[in-house]
Scaffold this motif. Sequence first.
Motif, mmCIF file in Angstrom:
data_model
loop_
_atom_site.group_PDB
_atom_site.id
_atom_site.type_symbol
_atom_site.label_atom_id
_atom_site.label_comp_id
_atom_site.label_asym_id
_atom_site.label_seq_id
_atom_site.Cartn_x
_atom_site.Cartn_y
_atom_site.Cartn_z
ATOM 1 N N LYS A 238 0.833 -1.213 0.000
ATOM 2 C CA LYS A 238 0.000 0.000 0.000
ATOM 3 C C LYS A 238 0.866 1.261 0.000
ATOM 4 C CE LYS A 238 -4.269 -1.783 1.223
ATOM 5 N NZ LYS A 238 -4.660 -2.582 0.068
ATOM 6 N N MET B 150 -0.709 7.128 3.994
ATOM 7 C CA MET B 150 -2.045 6.663 3.626
ATOM 8 C C MET B 150 -3.061 7.654 4.197
ATOM 9 S SD MET B 150 -1.761 2.582 4.398
ATOM 10 C CE MET B 150 -3.444 2.129 4.005
ATOM 11 N N GLU C 62 -8.069 5.250 2.942
ATOM 12 C CA GLU C 62 -7.281 4.069 2.559
ATOM 13 C C GLU C 62 -7.093 3.115 3.739
ATOM 14 O OE1 GLU C 62 -4.557 5.956 -1.005
ATOM 15 O OE2 GLU C 62 -4.066 6.428 1.071
ATOM 16 N N MET D 166 -8.352 -0.704 3.883
ATOM 17 C CA MET D 166 -7.446 -1.795 4.268
ATOM 18 C C MET D 166 -8.068 -2.646 5.389
ATOM 19 S SD MET D 166 -3.447 -1.447 5.391
ATOM 20 C CE MET D 166 -3.714 -0.696 7.000
#
Length: 265
Positions: free
Chosen positions: A134, A141, A145, A149
């Motif tokens: 990622k 992030m 996000e 996840m």
Amino acid sequence: LKTVQIEQVARDVLEAHGCVTAPVDVFGIAQAEGIELASGEFGDEFSGRIEYHADLGKFILFHPEPAQSQYPARVRFSVAHELGHYYLEHHRELLLAGAAHNSSADFICDETLEREADEFAASLLIPHFALKSKLAGRSFMTLAEVLKMADEWQTSATSAALRYAKFAREACIVILSERGKVLYWVASEEAAALGFRFVARDRRVPVGVPTALVGSGDLVQNHIKGAGVNSELWFPDRYRQTDLWEDACRLGGTGRILTLLSLSD
Ligand SMILES: [Zn+2]
């Protein structure tokens, strides 16, 4: 045990069990180890327990039935936590000895061991390779996000965010709050090094920031509100102030707010 050591044990387990895709099958790992899984109705307070039965020569892991739980991700976390007691060597030694001396109650209450098992669980449920991919080619992030996840790896949003903060190279701070009060927070290594130690006065959420707005408004769950904020709001005692980006959302099923503060360069 250091975080890196716990992380390494989790990596070894994932590799030994060939876990390469989401989600990590924690029940399958337990079964493959010959651990007996015992699910049932143990009441709301119960999250999990692992015992060694010398007479049977095996470990038994008690956990709530995921299909009957309101929060299946929490059950997965509990099973992963109990696996931490099984895989971390000094935990297992205590389990083996505790069963013989019937002193497992003391064991369960030890806070250091509990934290270690939690860390193991977080590292097992969101593997390092998932975070690495990622973050490939970038350093941060967004909260969106992180939530994605969590969905993908079937973990709670909170544990995914904490895992990210511990893994992230960038300066970021994850905060869990409820009704304007900070319950828990963690700073990434870089954030701590830059002096972002939490000093919001009385652990109150500052007025007007996204965290306060999602807490007071009638925004739908998991709807993210983001805005630039000055670090002074959250860190009034820090000498040099700077711009932060704040993302916040209300967690489904609870009144809790998850916040991700990132240091913009
Ligand atoms: Zn435990």
